[in-house]
Design an enzyme around this catalytic site. Structure first.
Site, PDB file in Angstrom:
ATOM      1  N   ASP A  62      21.175  26.863  65.735  1.00 46.53           N
ATOM      2  CA  ASP A  62      21.705  26.557  64.406  1.00 46.53           C
ATOM      3  C   ASP A  62      20.862  25.477  63.736  1.00 46.53           C
ATOM      4  OD1 ASP A  62      23.620  28.298  65.108  1.00 46.53           O
ATOM      5  OD2 ASP A  62      25.288  26.864  65.137  1.00 46.53           O
ATOM      6  N   TYR A 100      31.831  51.358  55.921  1.00 40.38           N
ATOM      7  CA  TYR A 100      32.196  52.673  56.444  1.00 40.38           C
ATOM      8  C   TYR A 100      32.010  53.837  55.487  1.00 40.38           C
ATOM      9  CZ  TYR A 100      36.429  50.802  54.250  1.00 40.38           C
ATOM     10  OH  TYR A 100      37.306  50.206  53.400  1.00 40.38           O
ATOM     11  N   LYS A 146      40.322  51.957  61.525  1.00 42.61           N
ATOM     12  CA  LYS A 146      40.784  51.591  60.187  1.00 42.61           C
ATOM     13  C   LYS A 146      40.967  50.077  60.179  1.00 42.61           C
ATOM     14  CE  LYS A 146      44.021  53.115  56.663  1.00 42.61           C
ATOM     15  NZ  LYS A 146      44.405  51.833  56.124  1.00 42.61           N
ATOM     16  N   LYS A 194      37.114  61.652  59.440  1.00 38.85           N
ATOM     17  CA  LYS A 194      36.387  62.166  58.278  1.00 38.85           C
ATOM     18  C   LYS A 194      35.561  63.374  58.685  1.00 38.85           C
ATOM     19  CE  LYS A 194      35.840  57.501  56.514  1.00 38.85           C
ATOM     20  NZ  LYS A 194      34.955  56.347  56.382  1.00 38.85           N
ATOM     21  N   PHE A 218      17.712  26.812  62.396  1.00 36.59           N
ATOM     22  CA  PHE A 218      18.026  27.576  61.191  1.00 36.59           C
ATOM     23  C   PHE A 218      18.186  26.635  60.001  1.00 36.59           C
ATOM     24  CE2 PHE A 218      20.795  29.496  58.076  1.00 36.59           C
ATOM     25  CZ  PHE A 218      20.333  30.797  57.971  1.00 36.59           C
ATOM     26  N   ASP A 219      18.988  25.575  60.202  1.00 34.20           N
ATOM     27  CA  ASP A 219      19.228  24.629  59.111  1.00 34.20           C
ATOM     28  C   ASP A 219      17.941  23.975  58.636  1.00 34.20           C
ATOM     29  OD1 ASP A 219      21.868  25.136  58.996  1.00 34.20           O
ATOM     30  OD2 ASP A 219      22.481  23.477  60.297  1.00 34.20           O
ATOM     31  N   GLU A 270      36.649  56.769  63.142  1.00 34.16           N
ATOM     32  CA  GLU A 270      36.335  55.351  62.946  1.00 34.16           C
ATOM     33  C   GLU A 270      37.615  54.548  63.073  1.00 34.16           C
ATOM     34  OE1 GLU A 270      34.785  55.029  58.982  1.00 34.16           O
ATOM     35  OE2 GLU A 270      33.457  56.732  59.302  1.00 34.16           O
ATOM     36  N   LYS A 301      47.920  56.013  61.534  1.00 38.16           N
ATOM     37  CA  LYS A 301      48.320  54.597  61.679  1.00 38.16           C
ATOM     38  C   LYS A 301      48.886  54.355  63.071  1.00 38.16           C
ATOM     39  CE  LYS A 301      49.063  52.189  58.229  1.00 38.16           C
ATOM     40  NZ  LYS A 301      48.999  51.715  56.919  1.00 38.16           N
ATOM     41  N   GLU A 323      35.186  46.921  54.242  1.00 36.84           N
ATOM     42  CA  GLU A 323      36.387  46.105  54.293  1.00 36.84           C
ATOM     43  C   GLU A 323      35.988  44.647  54.495  1.00 36.84           C
ATOM     44  OE1 GLU A 323      38.791  48.177  53.830  1.00 36.84           O
ATOM     45  OE2 GLU A 323      40.653  47.171  54.412  1.00 36.84           O
ATOM     46  N   CYS A 355      68.129  12.487  54.147  1.00 34.29           N
ATOM     47  CA  CYS A 355      68.159  13.582  55.112  1.00 34.29           C
ATOM     48  C   CYS A 355      67.141  13.294  56.230  1.00 34.29           C
ATOM     49  CB  CYS A 355      67.841  14.881  54.381  1.00 34.29           C
ATOM     50  SG  CYS A 355      67.858  16.326  55.436  1.00 34.29           S
ATOM     51  N   CYS A 365      73.178  21.454  53.815  1.00 35.70           N
ATOM     52  CA  CYS A 365      72.096  21.114  54.742  1.00 35.70           C
ATOM     53  C   CYS A 365      72.651  20.952  56.164  1.00 35.70           C
ATOM     54  CB  CYS A 365      71.429  19.820  54.284  1.00 35.70           C
ATOM     55  SG  CYS A 365      70.165  19.256  55.422  1.00 35.70           S
ATOM     56  N   CYS A 376      67.023  21.223  50.511  1.00 31.58           N
ATOM     57  CA  CYS A 376      68.003  20.151  50.568  1.00 31.58           C
ATOM     58  C   CYS A 376      67.511  19.052  49.624  1.00 31.58           C
ATOM     59  CB  CYS A 376      68.114  19.592  51.990  1.00 31.58           C
ATOM     60  SG  CYS A 376      68.986  18.023  52.037  1.00 31.58           S
ATOM     61  N   ASP A 427      41.844  46.414  58.859  1.00 27.94           N
ATOM     62  CA  ASP A 427      42.961  45.962  58.046  1.00 27.94           C
ATOM     63  C   ASP A 427      42.599  44.693  57.281  1.00 27.94           C
ATOM     64  OD1 ASP A 427      45.434  45.969  56.975  1.00 27.94           O
ATOM     65  OD2 ASP A 427      46.475  45.252  58.753  1.00 27.94           O
ATOM     66  N   CYS A 478      72.307  17.039  56.973  1.00 22.87           N
ATOM     67  CA  CYS A 478      72.959  15.941  56.246  1.00 22.87           C
ATOM     68  C   CYS A 478      74.105  16.419  55.365  1.00 22.87           C
ATOM     69  CB  CYS A 478      71.933  15.168  55.424  1.00 22.87           C
ATOM     70  SG  CYS A 478      71.352  16.084  53.988  1.00 22.87           S
TER      71      CYS A 478
HETATM   72  S1  IVH Z   1      37.244  55.516  54.052  1.00 19.22           S
HETATM   73  C1  IVH Z   1      37.773  57.998  50.133  1.00 19.22           C
HETATM   74  N1  IVH Z   1      37.120  54.268  56.345  1.00 19.22           N
HETATM   75  O1  IVH Z   1      41.755  52.072  54.180  1.00 19.22           O
HETATM   76  C2  IVH Z   1      38.046  57.302  51.408  1.00 19.22           C
HETATM   77  N2  IVH Z   1      38.646  53.453  54.709  1.00 19.22           N
HETATM   78  O2  IVH Z   1      43.844  53.896  52.838  1.00 19.22           O
HETATM   79  C3  IVH Z   1      37.466  55.954  51.469  1.00 19.22           C
HETATM   80  N3  IVH Z   1      39.851  51.416  55.409  1.00 19.22           N
HETATM   81  O3  IVH Z   1      40.996  51.713  50.789  1.00 19.22           O
HETATM   82  C4  IVH Z   1      37.995  55.108  52.553  1.00 19.22           C
HETATM   83  N4  IVH Z   1      38.913  51.233  57.401  1.00 19.22           N
HETATM   84  O4  IVH Z   1      40.308  49.826  52.364  1.00 19.22           O
HETATM   85  C5  IVH Z   1      37.713  54.323  55.133  1.00 19.22           C
HETATM   86  N5  IVH Z   1      36.861  53.233  58.422  1.00 19.22           N
HETATM   87  C6  IVH Z   1      37.437  53.283  57.216  1.00 19.22           C
HETATM   88  C7  IVH Z   1      38.394  52.335  56.799  1.00 19.22           C
HETATM   89  C8  IVH Z   1      38.992  52.457  55.538  1.00 19.22           C
HETATM   90  C9  IVH Z   1      39.773  50.699  56.529  1.00 19.22           C
HETATM   91  C10 IVH Z   1      40.752  51.108  54.272  1.00 19.22           C
HETATM   92  C11 IVH Z   1      40.070  51.092  52.929  1.00 19.22           C
HETATM   93  C12 IVH Z   1      40.761  52.129  52.105  1.00 19.22           C
HETATM   94  C13 IVH Z   1      42.055  52.331  52.828  1.00 19.22           C
HETATM   95  C14 IVH Z   1      42.495  53.755  52.641  1.00 19.22           C
END
Ligand code: IVH
Length: 667
Positions: free
Chosen positions: A32, A224, A114, A287, A35-36, A112, A311, A172, A430, A406, A424, A116, A409
């Site tokens: 680091d 993605y 998903k 996909k 790098f700095d 893939e 999900k 994301e 209190c 409360c 409160c 969050d 008190c």
């Molecule tokens: S593809 C047209 N791939 O999930 C489709 N989405 O409910 C484009 N998300 O808005 C989305 N991981 O924010 C895709 N591997 C992944 C994802 C992903 C998370 C989120 C994304 C999207 C939402 C769809």
């Protein structure tokens, strides 16, 4: 000159490569510190040779302080969502539907995770990041480019070759678990509201008006989906492999599956394995791999026909609700907590769950003795998501009521309009509020008095302290009479109380624990009003005119000072010698805080004269110049700054600071 340019380019490329190694590959090849040093070297060269300035330079990732409202941008390709499924049955339906729609043609499914977080669309032209836009309503989103640039794993300039001249990439923005936990810990210490999960924290951070706050929050981004007219291949999977080679963080957990069984295996594996990832995931995305087939399948109004989300089931347990207790915090907010029969959930024993507020309790129609469903989901604190009403016997009691008075008190609670919480109002009588305020006052970031919560509790119970001012009247001979206190511990405590008299005004202000006055707000107030007296006399209008002080904060400050007891308390603190104004000495003493920075002063000011500001800049190692050029680092802007200067400054991307911002830089 060319030699300099080559040197600058070389440093920039090297630094981008190291950024990539560190943030994308998680495999740094230099320390680091090294790098700095390289970054500083580049910064210096860029300052000396402003003609080579480049908004995509690695030095631009630190985030400037300029705040602005976000501009709304229309997406080139609308950002649709995915339809959700929750069972293997539905996945099978999707697979067979696709098979039929493709008339039995062979196809492959990319699996893939998903992620969050919050989705982002990045637009690149000629290998450079041009724009970053949030999802918004799917058609239009916020331009958050300045914030996104602070995320180190996002390439500002692409690596390698073969990328289209123009393309969009989606991904994301995520706040890793570790960063999220640390952030919430800090917020808890400051009694700021906690983020419920990393997703809210990531989207809240991305919407911050101040990019330097975003830079400090250490977001990450996974990609993605590549969109554009001339992508390298007609396979989604292969395109993502290309995107990875250009420097994007494309997770390598993606699999190209040949059969439904492979898809199920993937789901099964990641349902448990995902718990070991550094970021939150809430499912799997499937996909169709071929873009030709994707185009053939097309979209419905809301989502693509070629993709679907599965999900994960949030982990859930059933247990008995034994009682609900109500806790009172430093600010008087009353939090309901469910006491449960201990139950195992995601590897930990859960005994308590937050019920948040009265509306949540009412919504659940909760009764003592109920069998309740507890989930951990993306949250750290487990929550009750429902009641198993079928398990209710005819003996079941009345609905749980939020307390009216409360629990500590017995004062009647109130609920401010528009807020979910009950408070409160008995601030001065209190016990948990009084003790909480003293605990806050002594913390390291406020007065730094070495005194733990147990000591505060003991001293309070013994009647030695009723408020923070009483700390300054503690006498050694009284403390020595207490069990467990000896000469050494007593003198350490008294010394740290004595030392706290030198703690600067902004920390004293923060230590008072005025609701909504955290460290940043306290600094703002200190620089805007200079001393306690002026702050105390400030009108609501004067307060809201101050940068970053909104109506809610202003109201709270007015409320605080309208209480006679608080004014008396401050008088006492003043009489004991605490710092009640920003130290003029501090502003006047020499430091190197502005070294290497060139300023242009423009406009008229209210706190100091122009000449005074000039002197202050020099005292702190900065330089003054008369006209704006690429060498200028900051414009100190007062009222009525000339429009030509402003225009030029904006063009050159120079940071513009007002009086308060500037004075804050010196604290
Ligand atoms: S593809 C047209 N791939 O999930 C489709 N989405 O409910 C484009 N998300 O808005 C989305 N991981 O924010 C895709 N591997 C992944 C994802 C992903 C998370 C989120 C994304 C999207 C939402 C769809």
């Amino acid at each position: 000159m060319d030699e300099i340019k080559t040197k600058i380019d070389k440093l920039r490329n090297e630094l981008e490569q190291h950024n990539y190694n560190y943030y994308v590959l998680s495999n740094p090849t230099i320390s680091d510190k090294e790098f700095d040093m390289k970054l500083k070297k580049l910064q210096k060269l860029e300052e000396e040779y402003p003609e080579y300035a480049d908004p995509h330079s690695p030095t631009q990732r630190v985030g400037s302080d300029i705040s602005k409202e976000f501009e709304q941008v229309t997406h080139r390709y609308p950002m649709l969502s995915l339809s959700n499924t929750y069972s293997e049955e539905e996945i099978k339906d999707f697979y067979e539907r696709t098979e039929r729609a493709l008339n039995g043609q062979p196809f492959q499914i990319d699996c893939e995770l998903k992620y969050d977080g919050t989705s982002i669309s990045l637009w690149y032209e000629h290998g450079r990041l041009v724009r970053a836009v949030t999802r918004g309503d799917g058609t239009r989103g916020d331009d958050v480019t300045a914030n996104v640039k602070t995320i180190r794993s996002i390439p500002l300039k692409l690596l390698g070759t073969g990328y289209p001249d123009e393309f969009e990439i989606r991904g994301e923005i995520l706040m890793p678990w570790a960063v999220f936990e640390q952030l919430n810990k800090e917020r808890e210490e400051q009694e700021e509201p906690l983020f419920a999960n990393p997703r809210n924290a990531a989207s809240g951070t991305l919407k911050q008006q101040n990019p330097s706050i975003v830079a400090a929050r250490k977001l990450d981004a996974y990609f993605y989906y590549l969109i554009g007219g001339s992508l390298p291949t007609e396979s989604h999977f292969d395109n993502l492999v290309y995107a990875r080679s250009w420097g994007f963080k494309v997770p390598d957990v993606i699999r190209r599956c040949q059969s439904l069984q492979e898809v199920f295996d993937y789901i099964k594996y990641w349902d448990t394995e995902r718990k070991n990832l550094p970021v939150a995931t809430d499912g799997i995305v499937l996909k169709v791999d071929s873009l030709v087939q994707q185009r053939y399948l097309g979209f419905t109004a809301k989502s693509p026909r070629w993709a679907i989300a599965y999900k994960f089931q949030a982990e859930r347990a059933v247990t008995r609700l034994n009682s609900v207790s109500f806790q009172v915090g430093r600010t008087g907010a009353v939090t309901p907590v469910a006491n449960l029969d201990p139950v195992q959930l995601s590897g930990t024993t859960v005994k308590r769950a937050s019920l948040h507020n009265a509306d949540i309790i009412k919504g659940l129609d909760l009764r003592i003795g109920d069998m309740v469903f507890v989930e951990k989901g993306g949250e750290i604190i487990p929550k009750i998501v429902g009641v198993n009403t079928e398990a209710r016997s005819f003996m079941i009691g009345d609905p749980v009521q939020f307390v009216k008075t409360c629990p500590e008190c017995e004062t009647l609670l109130y609920r401010p309009e528009g807020e979910a919480a009950h408070y409160c109002p008995n601030e001065d009588g209190c016990p948990p509020q009084i003790k909480g305020r003293i605990e806050h006052f002594v913390t390291r970031r406020a007065m730094n008095i070495v005194m733990g919560p147990e000591t505060v509790e003991d001293f309070y119970e013994l009647g030695l302290i009723h408020n923070v001012a009483d700390l300054y009247t503690l006498q050694a001979e009284d403390l020595l009479k207490l069990e467990g206190w000896r000469q050494k511990s007593v003198s350490n405590l008294l010394q740290s109380i004595e030392d706290s008299k030198q703690v600067p005004f902004e920390r004293v202000l923060y230590g008072l624990g005025i609701r909504y006055v955290g460290e940043t707000v306290a600094k703002r107030l200190a620089t805007a009003f200079h001393n306690m007296e002026q702050l105390q006399q400030a009108s609501f209008e004067a307060l809201v005119e101050t940068d970053e002080i909104g109506e809610r904060i202003a109201q709270s400050i007015i409320h605080y000072f309208s209480n006679e007891k608080n004014r008396e308390l401050i008088e006492r603190l003043k009489s004991y010698g605490l710092q009640m104004s920003i130290s003029e000495e501090k502003l006047a003493s020499r430091t190197n805080k502005l070294s290497g920075q060139t300023f242009v002063i423009s406009g008229t000011f209210s706190k100091h004269s122009r000449d005074e500001y000039k002197a202050i800049i020099e005292q702190h190692g900065g330089k003054n110049t008369g006209s704006v050029s690429a060498k200028t680092n900051y414009i100190l802007a007062g009222e009525n700054m000339g429009p030509a200067k402003l225009e030029k400054a904006k063009k050159l991307g120079i940071k513009i600071v007002n009086e308060e911002d500037f004075l804050n830089m010196l604290l």
